[in-house]
Write a protein that holds these residues in place. Structure first.
Motif, PDB file in Angstrom:
ATOM      1  N   GLN A  49       0.830  -1.212   0.000  1.00  0.00           N
ATOM      2  CA  GLN A  49       0.000   0.000   0.000  1.00  0.00           C
ATOM      3  C   GLN A  49       0.862   1.259   0.000  1.00  0.00           C
ATOM      4  O   GLN A  49       0.633   2.206   0.751  1.00  0.00           O
ATOM      5  CB  GLN A  49      -0.951   0.004   1.192  1.00  0.00           C
ATOM      6  CG  GLN A  49      -1.869  -1.206   1.266  1.00  0.00           C
ATOM      7  CD  GLN A  49      -2.679  -1.241   2.544  1.00  0.00           C
ATOM      8  OE1 GLN A  49      -3.330  -0.264   2.887  1.00  0.00           O
ATOM      9  NE2 GLN A  49      -2.644  -2.364   3.241  1.00  0.00           N
ATOM     10  N   VAL A  50       1.827   1.247  -0.878  1.00  0.00           N
ATOM     11  CA  VAL A  50       2.743   2.373  -1.040  1.00  0.00           C
ATOM     12  C   VAL A  50       2.424   3.074  -2.352  1.00  0.00           C
ATOM     13  O   VAL A  50       2.157   2.427  -3.365  1.00  0.00           O
ATOM     14  CB  VAL A  50       4.205   1.877  -1.038  1.00  0.00           C
ATOM     15  CG1 VAL A  50       5.158   2.964  -1.507  1.00  0.00           C
ATOM     16  CG2 VAL A  50       4.590   1.403   0.358  1.00  0.00           C
ATOM     17  N   GLU A  51       2.465   4.397  -2.338  1.00  0.00           N
ATOM     18  CA  GLU A  51       2.208   5.168  -3.553  1.00  0.00           C
ATOM     19  C   GLU A  51       3.495   5.256  -4.369  1.00  0.00           C
ATOM     20  O   GLU A  51       4.456   5.902  -3.970  1.00  0.00           O
ATOM     21  CB  GLU A  51       1.693   6.562  -3.205  1.00  0.00           C
ATOM     22  CG  GLU A  51       0.314   6.545  -2.565  1.00  0.00           C
ATOM     23  CD  GLU A  51      -0.345   7.908  -2.590  1.00  0.00           C
ATOM     24  OE1 GLU A  51       0.042   8.751  -3.436  1.00  0.00           O
ATOM     25  OE2 GLU A  51      -1.247   8.122  -1.773  1.00  0.00           O
ATOM     26  N   LEU A  52       3.501   4.590  -5.501  1.00  0.00           N
ATOM     27  CA  LEU A  52       4.684   4.524  -6.350  1.00  0.00           C
ATOM     28  C   LEU A  52       4.704   5.740  -7.284  1.00  0.00           C
ATOM     29  O   LEU A  52       3.764   5.969  -8.048  1.00  0.00           O
ATOM     30  CB  LEU A  52       4.668   3.228  -7.156  1.00  0.00           C
ATOM     31  CG  LEU A  52       5.960   2.800  -7.852  1.00  0.00           C
ATOM     32  CD1 LEU A  52       7.067   2.592  -6.843  1.00  0.00           C
ATOM     33  CD2 LEU A  52       5.723   1.527  -8.651  1.00  0.00           C
ATOM     34  N   MET A  53       5.797   6.504  -7.197  1.00  0.00           N
ATOM     35  CA  MET A  53       5.954   7.706  -8.008  1.00  0.00           C
ATOM     36  C   MET A  53       6.787   7.406  -9.257  1.00  0.00           C
ATOM     37  O   MET A  53       7.560   6.457  -9.284  1.00  0.00           O
ATOM     38  CB  MET A  53       6.635   8.803  -7.196  1.00  0.00           C
ATOM     39  CG  MET A  53       5.922   9.193  -5.900  1.00  0.00           C
ATOM     40  SD  MET A  53       4.428  10.188  -6.167  1.00  0.00           S
ATOM     41  CE  MET A  53       3.148   8.941  -5.972  1.00  0.00           C
ATOM     42  N   LYS A  54       6.642   8.252 -10.262  1.00  0.00           N
ATOM     43  CA  LYS A  54       7.363   8.056 -11.516  1.00  0.00           C
ATOM     44  C   LYS A  54       8.730   8.725 -11.528  1.00  0.00           C
ATOM     45  O   LYS A  54       9.558   8.435 -12.400  1.00  0.00           O
ATOM     46  CB  LYS A  54       6.515   8.567 -12.677  1.00  0.00           C
ATOM     47  CG  LYS A  54       5.213   7.788 -12.867  1.00  0.00           C
ATOM     48  CD  LYS A  54       4.419   8.324 -14.039  1.00  0.00           C
ATOM     49  CE  LYS A  54       3.125   7.538 -14.212  1.00  0.00           C
ATOM     50  NZ  LYS A  54       2.311   8.050 -15.350  1.00  0.00           N
ATOM     51  N   THR A  55       8.967   9.646 -10.585  1.00  0.00           N
ATOM     52  CA  THR A  55      10.261  10.332 -10.507  1.00  0.00           C
ATOM     53  C   THR A  55      10.666  10.485  -9.041  1.00  0.00           C
ATOM     54  O   THR A  55       9.798  10.565  -8.160  1.00  0.00           O
ATOM     55  CB  THR A  55      10.207  11.737 -11.133  1.00  0.00           C
ATOM     56  OG1 THR A  55       9.328  12.565 -10.372  1.00  0.00           O
ATOM     57  CG2 THR A  55       9.740  11.667 -12.584  1.00  0.00           C
ATOM     58  N   PRO A  56      11.969  10.559  -8.763  1.00  0.00           N
ATOM     59  CA  PRO A  56      12.400  10.773  -7.374  1.00  0.00           C
ATOM     60  C   PRO A  56      11.993  12.150  -6.864  1.00  0.00           C
ATOM     61  O   PRO A  56      11.755  12.327  -5.669  1.00  0.00           O
ATOM     62  CB  PRO A  56      13.926  10.624  -7.438  1.00  0.00           C
ATOM     63  CG  PRO A  56      14.281  10.839  -8.868  1.00  0.00           C
ATOM     64  CD  PRO A  56      13.125  10.338  -9.667  1.00  0.00           C
ATOM     65  N   GLU A  57      11.909  13.135  -7.771  1.00  0.00           N
ATOM     66  CA  GLU A  57      11.494  14.473  -7.362  1.00  0.00           C
ATOM     67  C   GLU A  57      10.128  14.452  -6.690  1.00  0.00           C
ATOM     68  O   GLU A  57       9.883  15.161  -5.702  1.00  0.00           O
ATOM     69  CB  GLU A  57      11.455  15.428  -8.557  1.00  0.00           C
ATOM     70  CG  GLU A  57      12.794  15.549  -9.274  1.00  0.00           C
ATOM     71  CD  GLU A  57      12.874  14.663 -10.495  1.00  0.00           C
ATOM     72  OE1 GLU A  57      12.865  15.204 -11.615  1.00  0.00           O
ATOM     73  OE2 GLU A  57      12.956  13.424 -10.318  1.00  0.00           O
ATOM     74  N   GLU A  58       9.224  13.641  -7.234  1.00  0.00           N
ATOM     75  CA  GLU A  58       7.876  13.569  -6.673  1.00  0.00           C
ATOM     76  C   GLU A  58       7.903  13.049  -5.245  1.00  0.00           C
ATOM     77  O   GLU A  58       7.142  13.514  -4.396  1.00  0.00           O
ATOM     78  CB  GLU A  58       6.989  12.677  -7.543  1.00  0.00           C
ATOM     79  CG  GLU A  58       6.680  13.230  -8.919  1.00  0.00           C
ATOM     80  CD  GLU A  58       5.863  12.263  -9.744  1.00  0.00           C
ATOM     81  OE1 GLU A  58       4.620  12.337  -9.671  1.00  0.00           O
ATOM     82  OE2 GLU A  58       6.468  11.419 -10.446  1.00  0.00           O
ATOM     83  N   VAL A  59       8.759  12.068  -4.986  1.00  0.00           N
ATOM     84  CA  VAL A  59       8.872  11.536  -3.627  1.00  0.00           C
ATOM     85  C   VAL A  59       9.348  12.635  -2.682  1.00  0.00           C
ATOM     86  O   VAL A  59       8.791  12.840  -1.593  1.00  0.00           O
ATOM     87  CB  VAL A  59       9.843  10.338  -3.587  1.00  0.00           C
ATOM     88  CG1 VAL A  59      10.080   9.894  -2.136  1.00  0.00           C
ATOM     89  CG2 VAL A  59       9.300   9.177  -4.404  1.00  0.00           C
TER      90      VAL A  59
END
Length: 302
Positions: free
Chosen positions: A51-61
């Protein structure tokens, strides 16, 4: 605490799963192979399961997180810190859980410190898939106290080592000399024991020698005894190596031990200790280091 992961492999998955089971809310993560044709499905499946929100870029994290746990392969850790630096915010907590060397951990800190962040060199020293977020962690660096404070309500098992990044990783890598060596020795021993169909007797015999004793006691006994009896043990080991080779069993570990014992024997510790086994391993290690330094000095002069 707003938590994000850079790298979502086994470590990040295990920690995230444990935190989610305990009720932790949103966790963000990025992994460079999230859309890889072969490995992407594994990363996406783990993220969904945890249940982790997977981001497309490290910047988003890093836009969301103020605590970022970097869980990447050791050889990628420094490069990742350079890549993440432009996106770090003052006050962020940068937690590197890679198995990188102390030298690399210090280089990471030198890379990111201008960003106004705190750093934690975190070394996981337990069974991740069993303990999950409660895996024992040794931590060093100027962000360690903050990390412990933030994670205390989550019952994470963190022990402070020092304020210096690299110290925690040094402990882990030194432990690895034994833990990985123990496994490799076990493989060679069991290979031979099974070939000769004597595994039960070998295992029980070693158990009789070690069971019921503390690790420290056994280590002290073996090291101090070897300081006096290194040459005799080399001769015995030669027989072991010959037996393995005659049976076409790989003897690489036994051969390496023989070379180490030859080095110890070259320091003439038996003469130094007048044939009497010293009482503590530190006497042996100090004598070895002194003798090694003397040999290096002679080599330099020549």
């Amino acid at each position: 605490m707003q938590l994000g992961f850079i790298g979502f492999g086994e470590a990040a998955f295990a920690i995230s799963s444990g935190l989610k089971e305990q009720g932790f809310e949103t966790i963000w993560a990025y992994d460079p192979v999230w859309d890889h044709p072969t490995y992407g499905a594994l990363v996406q499946g783990r993220a969904a399961q945890a249940q982790v929100e997977l981001m497309k870029t490290p910047e988003e994290v890093l836009q969301h997180a103020n605590v970022v746990i970097v869980a990447v392969p050791a050889d990628k850790a420094l490069g990742v810190s350079e890549m993440l630096k432009p996106y770090l915010k003052p006050g962020d907590l940068y937690v590197d859980v890679s198995a990188a060397s102390p030298k690399v951990k210090k280089a990471i800190w030198e890379t990111i410190q201008d960003a106004g962040v705190l750093m934690v060199d975190a070394a996981m020293v337990g069974a991740l898939l069993v303990d999950k977020h409660k895996v024992p962690i040794l931590a060093s660096g100027n962000g360690t106290d903050r990390f412990i404070e933030l994670t205390a309500p989550l019952h994470m098992n963190i022990t402070k080592v020092s304020e210096t990044p690299g110290d925690a990783s040094a402990i882990k890598l030194i432990r690895s000399i034994f833990m990985k060596g123990y496994a490799a020795l076990g493989i060679e021993l069991l290979d031979a024991a099974h070939t000769f169909n004597v595994e039960d007797l070998v295992i029980s015999g070693i158990g009789d020698s070690l069971d019921g004793k503390s690790f420290e006691w056994s280590l002290n006994r073996m090291v101090t005894g070897t300081s006096i009896h290194a040459q005799r043990r080399i001769i015995e080991l030669e027989g072991s190596i010959e037996m393995l080779q005659e049976s076409n069993i790989n003897s690489v570990m036994s051969e390496a031990i023989r070379e180490k014992l030859k080095l110890v024997s070259s320091f003439n510790l038996k003469e130094k200790f007048q044939g009497v086994i010293p009482g503590h391993w530190l006497e042996v290690i100090t004598a070895i280091q002194d003798a090694d330094h003397e040999q290096q000095a002679v080599t330099l002069k020549s």
